[in-house]
Design a protein around this motif. Structure first.
Motif, PDB file in Angstrom:
ATOM      1  N   TYR A   6      13.043 -46.598 -71.208  1.00  0.00           N
ATOM      2  CA  TYR A   6      11.940 -47.236 -71.925  1.00  0.00           C
ATOM      3  C   TYR A   6      11.848 -46.656 -73.335  1.00  0.00           C
ATOM      4  O   TYR A   6      12.090 -45.465 -73.543  1.00  0.00           O
ATOM      5  N   TRP A   7      11.411 -47.482 -74.263  1.00  0.00           N
ATOM      6  CA  TRP A   7      11.049 -47.021 -75.600  1.00  0.00           C
ATOM      7  C   TRP A   7       9.570 -47.337 -75.831  1.00  0.00           C
ATOM      8  O   TRP A   7       9.104 -48.444 -75.510  1.00  0.00           O
ATOM      9  N   PHE A  49      14.902 -51.121 -70.328  1.00  0.00           N
ATOM     10  CA  PHE A  49      16.234 -51.423 -69.820  1.00  0.00           C
ATOM     11  C   PHE A  49      16.322 -51.039 -68.356  1.00  0.00           C
ATOM     12  O   PHE A  49      15.820 -49.994 -67.952  1.00  0.00           O
ATOM     13  N   GLN A  50      16.986 -51.851 -67.594  1.00  0.00           N
ATOM     14  CA  GLN A  50      17.428 -51.445 -66.275  1.00  0.00           C
ATOM     15  C   GLN A  50      18.949 -51.491 -66.322  1.00  0.00           C
ATOM     16  O   GLN A  50      19.536 -52.558 -66.501  1.00  0.00           O
ATOM     17  N   ALA A  65      11.666 -42.750 -72.563  1.00  0.00           N
ATOM     18  CA  ALA A  65      11.373 -42.280 -71.218  1.00  0.00           C
ATOM     19  C   ALA A  65      12.377 -42.880 -70.246  1.00  0.00           C
ATOM     20  O   ALA A  65      12.992 -43.915 -70.526  1.00  0.00           O
ATOM     21  N   SER A  66      12.550 -42.227 -69.124  1.00  0.00           N
ATOM     22  CA  SER A  66      13.432 -42.776 -68.103  1.00  0.00           C
ATOM     23  C   SER A  66      12.815 -42.591 -66.726  1.00  0.00           C
ATOM     24  O   SER A  66      11.911 -41.764 -66.532  1.00  0.00           O
ATOM     25  N   SER A  67      13.286 -43.401 -65.802  1.00  0.00           N
ATOM     26  CA  SER A  67      12.814 -43.299 -64.431  1.00  0.00           C
ATOM     27  C   SER A  67      13.882 -43.868 -63.496  1.00  0.00           C
ATOM     28  O   SER A  67      14.855 -44.487 -63.947  1.00  0.00           O
ATOM     29  N   GLU A  73       6.681 -42.733 -61.846  1.00  0.00           N
ATOM     30  CA  GLU A  73       6.569 -41.690 -62.853  1.00  0.00           C
ATOM     31  C   GLU A  73       7.683 -41.864 -63.869  1.00  0.00           C
ATOM     32  O   GLU A  73       8.845 -42.081 -63.510  1.00  0.00           O
ATOM     33  N   GLN A  74       7.317 -41.775 -65.136  1.00  0.00           N
ATOM     34  CA  GLN A  74       8.301 -41.840 -66.201  1.00  0.00           C
ATOM     35  C   GLN A  74       8.408 -40.468 -66.850  1.00  0.00           C
ATOM     36  O   GLN A  74       7.413 -39.790 -67.067  1.00  0.00           O
ATOM     37  N   PHE A  75       9.629 -40.081 -67.158  1.00  0.00           N
ATOM     38  CA  PHE A  75       9.908 -38.782 -67.753  1.00  0.00           C
ATOM     39  C   PHE A  75      10.198 -39.004 -69.235  1.00  0.00           C
ATOM     40  O   PHE A  75      11.121 -39.738 -69.588  1.00  0.00           O
ATOM     41  N   PHE A  76       9.415 -38.355 -70.066  1.00  0.00           N
ATOM     42  CA  PHE A  76       9.487 -38.599 -71.508  1.00  0.00           C
ATOM     43  C   PHE A  76      10.307 -37.543 -72.233  1.00  0.00           C
ATOM     44  O   PHE A  76      10.300 -36.362 -71.864  1.00  0.00           O
TER      45      PHE A  76
END
Lengths: 114, 110
Positions: free
Chosen positions: A33-34, A49-50, A93-95, A102-105
């Protein structure tokens, strides 16, 4: 460190120039994610994005903005013909399925357009 | 546009006191999350509460959710100087994106 990394951490540019930011997500995360955050505000979603597919784009993402994730790993966010209003912190961020919602930034890239 | 609104926008308390922050949102949600942001570590996930849960605890954190009022609260007990940060609620309305509020700036005074 196996967290989300972003490069550069700071970018100062002149109005009208193009800039590109990079994000490296946590390796096993398939979602990226942005977000954009301006001073005193919460982050605002830009795009998602996936794997390598860009599945959602915010109206905030004008045609001067483009994001890619060519191999489903790192991602780049390019801003063309920068404007002073583009000055902000750009967060990645990614997950993954296993991380749930939960997203990790990452630490963010602070852009200043003069 | 941002969905959540945090209240208060800023909060200053003495170390050892409890801090309560509130969040209101507009649309239905699958879950609500709280994040902390400070200059040193960026945004860090604190806790997630699902729409069918009313209260959740994690260490010194207690989160409540009232879906009928579209509101949530975050309580930090026995505050420490290291809790000084901005706290954001973020809703997960069903799409993949998080929708953040404007945040509460918490200052813990020694």
């Amino acid at each position: 460190d196996t967290g989300v990394s972003q490069d550069p951490r700071h970018k100062i540019t002149k109005r009208g120039q193009n800039v590109t930011f990079r994000c490296d997500p946590i390796s096993e995360h398939n979602r990226l994610y942005w977000y954009r955050q301006t001073l005193g505000q919460g982050p605002e979603f830009l795009t998602y994005f996936q794997n390598e597919a860009q599945l959602e784009k915010s109206r905030l993402l004008s045609d001067r903005f483009s994001a890619e994730r060519p191999k489903g790993s790192f991602s780049t966010l390019e801003i063309q013909r920068t404007e002073q209003g583009d000055s902000a912190m750009y967060l990645c961020a990614s997950s993954s399925w296993t991380s749930g919602r939960e997203q990790f930034f990452g630490p963010g890239t602070r852009l200043t357009v003069l | 546009s941002q969905q959540g609104e945090e209240d208060p926008q800023a909060l200053s308390i003495q170390e050892g006191e409890n801090a309560t922050m509130n969040c209101s949102y507009k649309t239905s949600i699958n879950n609500l999350q709280w994040y902390r942001q400070n200059s040193g570590r960026g945004l860090v996930h604190l806790i997630l509460i699902r729409s069918n849960e009313r209260e959740k605890h994690s260490g010194r954190l207690r989160v409540t959710l009232d879906t009928s009022k579209k509101s949530s609260s975050l309580l930090i007990t026995a505050s420490r100087a290291a809790d000084t940060a901005s706290y954001f609620c973020a809703t997960f309305p069903g799409a993949q994106k998080l929708v953040f509020g404007q945040g509460t700036r918490l200052t813990i005074n020694p």
